[in-house]
Design an enzyme around this catalytic site. Structure first.
Site, PDB file in Angstrom:
ATOM      1  N   SER A 109      48.298  37.440  53.819  1.00 48.87           N
ATOM      2  CA  SER A 109      48.277  36.235  53.563  1.00 48.87           C
ATOM      3  C   SER A 109      48.151  35.320  54.982  1.00 48.87           C
ATOM      4  O   SER A 109      47.567  34.338  55.203  1.00 48.87           O
ATOM      5  CB  SER A 109      48.780  35.584  52.530  1.00 48.87           C
ATOM      6  OG  SER A 109      48.475  36.329  51.379  1.00 48.87           O
ATOM      7  N   THR A 136      50.081  31.017  53.043  1.00 52.34           N
ATOM      8  CA  THR A 136      48.726  30.278  52.859  1.00 52.34           C
ATOM      9  C   THR A 136      49.160  28.668  53.389  1.00 52.34           C
ATOM     10  O   THR A 136      48.563  28.372  54.155  1.00 52.34           O
ATOM     11  CB  THR A 136      47.790  30.236  51.805  1.00 52.34           C
ATOM     12  OG1 THR A 136      47.708  31.877  51.778  1.00 52.34           O
ATOM     13  CG2 THR A 136      46.699  29.557  51.874  1.00 52.34           C
ATOM     14  N   HIS A 170      49.334  42.229  42.817  1.00 53.85           N
ATOM     15  CA  HIS A 170      50.818  43.013  43.566  1.00 53.85           C
ATOM     16  C   HIS A 170      51.351  43.692  42.182  1.00 53.85           C
ATOM     17  O   HIS A 170      51.978  44.713  42.446  1.00 53.85           O
ATOM     18  CB  HIS A 170      51.660  42.128  44.154  1.00 53.85           C
ATOM     19  CG  HIS A 170      51.166  41.851  45.580  1.00 53.85           C
ATOM     20  ND1 HIS A 170      51.442  42.755  46.157  1.00 53.85           N
ATOM     21  CD2 HIS A 170      50.909  40.554  46.108  1.00 53.85           C
ATOM     22  CE1 HIS A 170      50.903  42.276  47.806  1.00 53.85           C
ATOM     23  NE2 HIS A 170      50.642  40.797  47.507  1.00 53.85           N
ATOM     24  N   ASP A 197      41.757  35.352  51.149  1.00 53.61           N
ATOM     25  CA  ASP A 197      42.220  35.721  52.429  1.00 53.61           C
ATOM     26  C   ASP A 197      42.137  37.302  52.532  1.00 53.61           C
ATOM     27  O   ASP A 197      42.133  37.739  53.361  1.00 53.61           O
ATOM     28  CB  ASP A 197      43.724  35.364  52.323  1.00 53.61           C
ATOM     29  CG  ASP A 197      44.727  35.553  51.279  1.00 53.61           C
ATOM     30  OD1 ASP A 197      44.022  35.853  50.168  1.00 53.61           O
ATOM     31  OD2 ASP A 197      45.833  35.150  51.253  1.00 53.61           O
ATOM     32  N   HIS A 198      42.128  37.913  51.228  1.00 52.28           N
ATOM     33  CA  HIS A 198      42.167  39.325  51.299  1.00 52.28           C
ATOM     34  C   HIS A 198      41.864  39.779  49.766  1.00 52.28           C
ATOM     35  O   HIS A 198      42.202  38.963  48.867  1.00 52.28           O
ATOM     36  CB  HIS A 198      43.596  40.110  51.576  1.00 52.28           C
ATOM     37  CG  HIS A 198      44.746  39.534  51.127  1.00 52.28           C
ATOM     38  ND1 HIS A 198      45.001  39.724  49.984  1.00 52.28           N
ATOM     39  CD2 HIS A 198      45.485  38.547  51.699  1.00 52.28           C
ATOM     40  CE1 HIS A 198      46.107  39.022  49.628  1.00 52.28           C
ATOM     41  NE2 HIS A 198      46.320  38.419  50.713  1.00 52.28           N
ATOM     42  N   HIS A 253      47.788  44.721  49.456  1.00 48.60           N
ATOM     43  CA  HIS A 253      46.310  44.589  49.687  1.00 48.60           C
ATOM     44  C   HIS A 253      45.465  45.621  50.149  1.00 48.60           C
ATOM     45  O   HIS A 253      45.793  46.642  50.546  1.00 48.60           O
ATOM     46  CB  HIS A 253      46.482  43.379  50.791  1.00 48.60           C
ATOM     47  CG  HIS A 253      47.400  42.299  50.676  1.00 48.60           C
ATOM     48  ND1 HIS A 253      47.695  41.563  51.764  1.00 48.60           N
ATOM     49  CD2 HIS A 253      48.043  41.696  49.644  1.00 48.60           C
ATOM     50  CE1 HIS A 253      48.624  40.620  51.199  1.00 48.60           C
ATOM     51  NE2 HIS A 253      48.815  40.705  49.956  1.00 48.60           N
TER      52      HIS A 253
END
Length: 360
Positions: free
Chosen positions: A81, A134, A258, A296-297, A323
């Site tokens: 991130s 972030t 996660h 972001d992903h 991720h």
């Protein structure tokens, strides 16, 4: 009449390279305000899963300009991130863990810092600690995302108007014994951990803490906090005649990935979409507001293996607790939205926002 006809005829024959008053009048206005929204860990599957559990509808469907972002970082196919957000904030690929610095650890002015320098109002609203990767990447410059206390201290250096999120302990319970809340108050900020005080605030500078460290999950007591605090930030920042830049993050979509919890992902996705709905409602009325929504992903390698539209349920499966390296969606609405379509580098989002703001 003949002169007008000839001018139009030449335009049709020669193409649009000839100047015409018609094309000049059709030129779209640039945005005065940009609201940049990040669904952390939000891939296409997260979006669609949220859609299914919300009755096959999300507010972000109102965005008709859609693109895809390449998420890789400077040192890894799979970004974190920090590198992902730094690509958005300074327009440069960097190493995983970097906060507002390039791959050589050199600091660069962020779009939020530049907006503040240009006299625009600025703010961030998140569902994580405001020192997390972030939000930190838009206002701090550190070699590692793990340096929460240093990141918090960096926030004193930029005259941001509104900060709302968790992480109060990194301001008030520090190893160096500094009380950053007191230092912010000395700079004219109202600092509060009361949601009632946040929503009643009517001044210019607000630090609103929503948790000592991590805010609660939406389905464990946080409620629609992101929606109402986003609306509050928009109300406050929109009073600036020059415009504003606001970053909003649905932070815990990532945390659901996660932990490989489908319900966690979908509840946070729908919660983020409620904030999107408030923002798009403002943009429709304001006409000078660009809204850009991306991630972001992707997190979890999330897949939909079954479910029920009727029952609004998802059978989710995961390939990892980390991720993944897939592209993520970009949704845009408002003046300049057409510039965010196609397959593009994540750094180009920064470039386009800076260009539309006319920041050199």
């Amino acid at each position: 009449m003949k002169r007008k006809y000839l001018a139009i005829g030449l335009l049709l024959i020669q193409g649009t390279t000839i100047f015409s008053p018609i094309t000049a009048l059709a030129k779209p206005k640039r945005p005065r305000n940009i609201i940049f929204m990040v669904g952390d860990g939000m891939g296409l599957t997260q979006v669609y899963a949220g859609m299914v559990t919300n009755g096959m509808h999300l507010n972000l469907e109102q965005c008709k300009h859609i693109g895809l972002s390449k998420t890789y970082s400077a040192d890894n196919l799979i970004t974190d991130s920090a590198a992902g957000a730094t690509a958005f904030s300074i327009g440069k690929k960097t190493y995983n863990g970097a906060i507002g610095v390039d791959k050589d650890s050199v600091s660069h002015e962020t779009i939020l810092e530049r907006a503040s320098k240009e006299g625009l109002a600025t703010g961030m609203v998140v569902t994580c600690p405001i020192t997390h990767a972030t939000p930190a990447s838009f206002i701090a410059h550190q070699p590692s995302r793990s340096l929460d206390e240093a990141i918090a201290a960096d926030m004193l250096k930029t005259p941001v108007n509104v900060l709302i999120g968790g992480g109060q302990k990194f301001f008030d319970q520090r190893s160096d014994k500094r009380n950053l809340s007191a230092e912010f108050r000395a700079k004219g900020y109202t600092v509060t951990s009361s949601m009632d005080s946040i929503l009643k605030f009517n001044g210019d500078k607000l630090i609103g803490f929503t948790a000592l460290e991590d805010p609660k999950k939406v389905n464990e007591g946080r409620g629609n906090q992101l929606e109402i605090t986003t609306q509050k930030a928009v109300d406050l920042l929109s009073r600036n005649k020059k415009g504003f830049f606001l970053m909003v993050e649905g932070s815990q979509i990532d945390w659901g990935g996660h932990s490989n919890e489908t319900d966690y992902i979908t509840s946070e996705m729908v919660d983020f979409d409620l904030a999107i709905g408030r923002v798009l409602e403002f943009a429709k009325k304001n006409k000078r507001t660009l809204v850009v929504i991306t991630a972001d992903h992707e997190t979890g390698g999330f897949a939909i293996n079954g479910g029920s539209i009727k029952n609004r349920t998802i059978d989710g499966k995961f390939t990892t607790k980390k991720h993944t390296g897939v592209m993520v969606p970009i949704f845009a609405y408002g003046p300049g939205a057409e510039n965010f379509t196609g397959i593009r580098e994540n750094t180009s989002i920064y470039t386009e926002m800076m260009r539309l703001f006319r920041f050199k």
